[in-house]
Design an enzyme around this catalytic site. Structure first.
Site, mmCIF file in Angstrom:
data_model
loop_
_atom_site.group_PDB
_atom_site.id
_atom_site.type_symbol
_atom_site.label_atom_id
_atom_site.label_comp_id
_atom_site.label_asym_id
_atom_site.label_seq_id
_atom_site.Cartn_x
_atom_site.Cartn_y
_atom_site.Cartn_z
ATOM 1 N N LYS A 1 4.317 -5.459 -10.728
ATOM 2 C CA LYS A 1 5.526 -6.171 -10.285
ATOM 3 C C LYS A 1 5.381 -6.605 -8.834
ATOM 4 O O LYS A 1 5.759 -7.722 -8.471
ATOM 5 C CB LYS A 1 6.764 -5.277 -10.478
ATOM 6 N N ASP B 1 17.021 -6.310 -14.013
ATOM 7 C CA ASP B 1 16.522 -5.780 -15.291
ATOM 8 C C ASP B 1 17.471 -6.144 -16.447
ATOM 9 O O ASP B 1 17.085 -6.065 -17.616
ATOM 10 C CB ASP B 1 16.429 -4.246 -15.232
ATOM 11 N N GLN C 1 12.644 1.936 -11.802
ATOM 12 C CA GLN C 1 11.667 2.031 -12.896
ATOM 13 C C GLN C 1 11.993 3.224 -13.795
ATOM 14 O O GLN C 1 12.215 4.335 -13.310
ATOM 15 C CB GLN C 1 10.251 2.147 -12.316
HETATM 16 N N1 GUN Z 1 10.201 0.961 -18.027
HETATM 17 C C1 GUN Z 1 9.603 0.281 -19.026
HETATM 18 N N2 GUN Z 1 10.001 -1.019 -19.017
HETATM 19 C C2 GUN Z 1 10.873 -1.142 -18.000
HETATM 20 C C3 GUN Z 1 11.595 -2.239 -17.473
HETATM 21 O O1 GUN Z 1 11.565 -3.362 -17.971
HETATM 22 N N3 GUN Z 1 12.371 -1.972 -16.394
HETATM 23 C C4 GUN Z 1 12.461 -0.732 -15.842
HETATM 24 N N4 GUN Z 1 13.273 -0.582 -14.787
HETATM 25 N N5 GUN Z 1 11.787 0.294 -16.302
HETATM 26 C C5 GUN Z 1 10.995 0.097 -17.373
#
Ligand code: GUN
Length: 292
Positions: free
Chosen positions: A52, A119, A96
């Site tokens: 990211k 998200d 996350q």
């Molecule tokens: N863990 C797995 N996929 C995601 C996601 O798209 N966003 C977040 N915040 N955590 C994750």
């Protein structure tokens, strides 16, 4: 059979985003800023967050990574979320997942200001998405919609079968595929308790596998000409790899692919699109596209 190249599509979209950021800056606007909170040292989460940050660089965004050990209390984490809510320079942020067991993920998600929830996990965004209002849409379903659109795969009036009912993929995917403004499809959701799962799959024009069970979908479950979208990313041990594992999808690719009109590979299909859609949501946050 045509392979859906998520990696190439994501690269194209990131270049489009970078172009738009340059235009925003040239017009005197602000560089979009994404922050991420990472708790602990889960291998998958480390990789996602690293990617990211790299994607932010590729798009010309500012990024901030806040790391905490997995003994952080829920109260302290909620305080960090509050600080990001109040930080005027941060356009959007993510926490996350998964979080350590002593922290309520739902409580943390609900503490995020929905206007910065890139998200799309906050109940306000989930609810607005469900009734077709402008909002942040969670990245994986949005990435799949984008792939279907960019490959001109017809969805209107088609039968779409979704395997999996998670809050992050299965449920929002079903909502979006049924809505007139997105998929406009006839949608069936199957899960681990579905008695007629195989029959439903055999009737699908578009099959979206998001159950997290490696190679679950086999050739006898897919009709000729189906579009298959594989959301699976299970790490399976592989001694021939440097890192000791390989990513395995929910679809038995070698035997299913010859029957498909389109199929996404793992890796290189849905995965790269997911992070790219987070970038698109961050751009929207920077532009205050959905919320003032
Ligand atoms: N863990 C797995 N996929 C995601 C996601 O798209 N966003 C977040 N915040 N955590 C994750």
């Amino acid at each position: 059979m045509e392979l859906i190249d998520g990696k190439a599509t994501a690269a194209t979209i990131k270049a489009e985003i970078r172009q738009e950021v340059e235009e925003i800056l040239a017009a005197g606007g602000k560089r979009p800023h994404l922050a991420a909170i990472l708790v602990g040292h889960d291998g998958g989460s480390e990789t996602y967050v690293k990617n990211k940050v790299l994607a932010c660089e590729a798009c010309g965004f500012k990024s901030t990574l806040l790391r905490f050990e997995d003994d952080i209390t829920e109260e302290m984490l909620l305080h960090e979320v509050q600080k990001l809510n109040e930080d005027a320079d941060v356009d959007g942020f993510i926490v996350q997942l998964p979080l350590p067991k002593h922290i309520s993920e739902q409580k943390v998600i609900e503490a995020i200001d929905y206007r910065k929830d890139v998200d799309g996990f906050h109940p306000i965004n989930v609810g607005r998405m469900a009734i077709g209002l402008p909002c942040y849409i969670s990245a994986t379903p949005l990435g799949i919609l984008t792939l279907l659109k960019r490959y001109n795969i017809p969805t209107s009036g088609k039968k779409c079968v979704i395997l999996g009912r998670s809050n992050i993929v299965g449920k929002p995917m079903a909502q979006l595929m049924m809505q007139k403004q997105y998929g406009d499809s006839t949608v069936t959701v199957c899960h681990s308790r579905s008695a007629t799962l195989k029959e439903e799959c055999l009737a699908a024009d578009i099959l979206i596998a998001a159950i997290g069970s490696p190679e679950f979908v086999t050739a006898d479950m897919v009709k000729e000409g189906t579009t298959v979208i594989d959301v699976g990313t299970t790490r399976v041990p592989d001694a021939t790899r440097k890192n000791g594992f390989r990513l395995c999808g929910d679809v038995k690719f070698d035997e299913v692919a010859p029957k498909c009109s389109y199929i996404t590979p793992v890796p290189g299909g849905v995965g790269p699109m997911t992070i790219c859609m987070l970038m698109l949501n961050t751009l929207a946050a920077g532009k205050k596209e959905y919320y003032k």
